[in-house]
Design an enzyme around this catalytic site. Sequence first.
Site, mmCIF file in Angstrom:
data_model
loop_
_atom_site.group_PDB
_atom_site.id
_atom_site.type_symbol
_atom_site.label_atom_id
_atom_site.label_comp_id
_atom_site.label_asym_id
_atom_site.label_seq_id
_atom_site.Cartn_x
_atom_site.Cartn_y
_atom_site.Cartn_z
ATOM 1 N N ARG A 50 0.830 -1.208 0.000
ATOM 2 C CA ARG A 50 0.000 0.000 0.000
ATOM 3 C C ARG A 50 0.867 1.263 0.000
ATOM 4 O O ARG A 50 0.540 2.271 -0.643
ATOM 5 C CB ARG A 50 -0.950 -0.016 1.206
ATOM 6 C CG ARG A 50 -1.998 1.078 1.159
ATOM 7 C CD ARG A 50 -3.068 0.901 2.223
ATOM 8 N NE ARG A 50 -2.542 1.049 3.573
ATOM 9 C CZ ARG A 50 -3.274 0.897 4.678
ATOM 10 N NH1 ARG A 50 -4.556 0.575 4.597
ATOM 11 N NH2 ARG A 50 -2.736 1.042 5.862
ATOM 12 N N LYS A 149 -2.721 6.987 1.083
ATOM 13 C CA LYS A 149 -2.502 7.302 2.492
ATOM 14 C C LYS A 149 -1.497 8.441 2.556
ATOM 15 O O LYS A 149 -0.317 8.243 2.845
ATOM 16 C CB LYS A 149 -2.001 6.051 3.223
ATOM 17 C CG LYS A 149 -2.622 5.914 4.596
ATOM 18 C CD LYS A 149 -2.396 4.564 5.188
ATOM 19 C CE LYS A 149 -2.341 4.613 6.678
ATOM 20 N NZ LYS A 149 -3.401 5.367 7.343
ATOM 21 N N GLU A 182 -16.396 5.813 6.548
ATOM 22 C CA GLU A 182 -15.481 5.273 7.549
ATOM 23 C C GLU A 182 -15.370 6.292 8.670
ATOM 24 O O GLU A 182 -16.090 7.292 8.675
ATOM 25 C CB GLU A 182 -14.106 4.982 6.938
ATOM 26 C CG GLU A 182 -13.427 6.197 6.339
ATOM 27 C CD GLU A 182 -12.071 5.890 5.708
ATOM 28 O OE1 GLU A 182 -11.433 4.891 6.081
ATOM 29 O OE2 GLU A 182 -11.645 6.666 4.840
HETATM 30 N N1 PXG Z 1 -9.333 4.678 7.568
HETATM 31 C C1 PXG Z 1 -8.494 5.736 7.669
HETATM 32 C C2 PXG Z 1 -8.899 7.043 7.141
HETATM 33 C C3 PXG Z 1 -7.219 5.551 8.256
HETATM 34 O O1 PXG Z 1 -6.376 6.591 8.344
HETATM 35 C C4 PXG Z 1 -7.786 3.214 8.646
HETATM 36 C C5 PXG Z 1 -9.006 3.453 8.034
HETATM 37 C C6 PXG Z 1 -7.454 1.831 9.092
HETATM 38 O O2 PXG Z 1 -6.557 1.234 8.162
HETATM 39 P P1 PXG Z 1 -5.558 0.073 8.606
HETATM 40 O O3 PXG Z 1 -4.818 -0.265 7.375
HETATM 41 O O4 PXG Z 1 -4.666 0.655 9.676
HETATM 42 O O5 PXG Z 1 -6.382 -1.048 9.105
HETATM 43 C C7 PXG Z 1 -6.863 4.278 8.759
HETATM 44 C C8 PXG Z 1 -5.523 4.095 9.392
HETATM 45 C C9 PXG Z 1 -4.826 8.159 13.933
HETATM 46 C C10 PXG Z 1 -4.240 7.421 12.770
HETATM 47 O O6 PXG Z 1 -4.042 8.728 14.715
HETATM 48 C C11 PXG Z 1 -5.015 6.559 12.035
HETATM 49 C C12 PXG Z 1 -4.479 5.905 10.949
HETATM 50 C C13 PXG Z 1 -3.175 6.122 10.618
HETATM 51 C C14 PXG Z 1 -2.413 6.967 11.365
HETATM 52 C C15 PXG Z 1 -2.927 7.635 12.450
HETATM 53 O O7 PXG Z 1 -6.061 8.161 14.080
HETATM 54 N N2 PXG Z 1 -5.297 5.116 10.267
#
Ligand code: PXG
Length: 290
Positions: A50, A149, A182
């Site tokens: 990713r 991301k 989400e």
């Molecule tokens: N949706 C979004 C918008 C994200 O940023 C996820 C879903 C979950 O994805 P994964 O691959 O981790 O299962 C994320 C990931 C925070 C923070 O501090 C959150 C993420 C990354 C960095 C910081 O809330 N999220």
Amino acid sequence: MKIWLNGKIVPEEEAKVSVFDHGLLYGDGVFEGIRSYNSRIFKLDEHLERFYKSARAIMLKISLSLKELEEAIIKTLRANNLKDAYIRVVTTRGVGDLGLDPVKCPSPTIFIIASKIQFYPRELYGKGLRLVTVPTRRSDIESLNPAIKSLNYLNNILAKIEATNSGALEALMLNRDGYVVECSGDNIFMVKNGTLLTPPISVGTLEGITRNVVIDLAQSFKINCLEPLLTRYDLYNSDEIFLTGTAAEIIPVTELDGRSIKDGKVGPFTKRLMLGFKELVNQEGKEYAL
Ligand code: PXG
């Protein structure tokens, strides 16, 4: 703490980037959040895939090969003596001038932080989180595709601020059409009549690694899992809700917009998936020695 920065392990105090770095000036860069459990990096290949896809989408070249990046991550974990860690891999456009033009940034910055993180208070995993829908809509796929991301997280941060202002820890985000997408940093699932439901990627959802793990787990448990368009009405009338994310893992939601979900208790499907997830992270992943 030791940081891996542009190929070198340096002390935290020396891990500095320029004020002219476009990652800082414009959020021009991409990142990944990865976890390791008991000396195993969970879903490393998926996260790195990713990461490279996000970079490719913004035409940012990662100077390291996949193998080199993997080695750099393990080196960072070793330098910090961490068996259980939250790993942040970040690459930015690097230093340029005060204009937007990425062509004027010759060398990308890349760094790795390995640390610990406790996202939500422990007790909420037993009793569930309160969630609110926020006014800020999730970015359109055509504007800034959430599949990338990127370091440009203001859309999510605005949502987080709105949730905090309403006394909730996480924000439910809808798209322009009003469909559930989400949360600010987590994907969302609901259970209705024994079926697991989560919004499709096509509404502008980040394809979370944890989301995919839960979909696979459901399959192995013979739980039917669908990806239909979902509205808040569907969530209000669901049997169970939970969120997924690398940092959050699987966390139950027992209240949404002042409505308690079913009886307000953590449901059996959520509990079963939480347990399954815990088993998985201890069995799978790229092993490393400290
Ligand atoms: N949706 C979004 C918008 C994200 O940023 C996820 C879903 C979950 O994805 P994964 O691959 O981790 O299962 C994320 C990931 C925070 C923070 O501090 C959150 C993420 C990354 C960095 C910081 O809330 N999220």
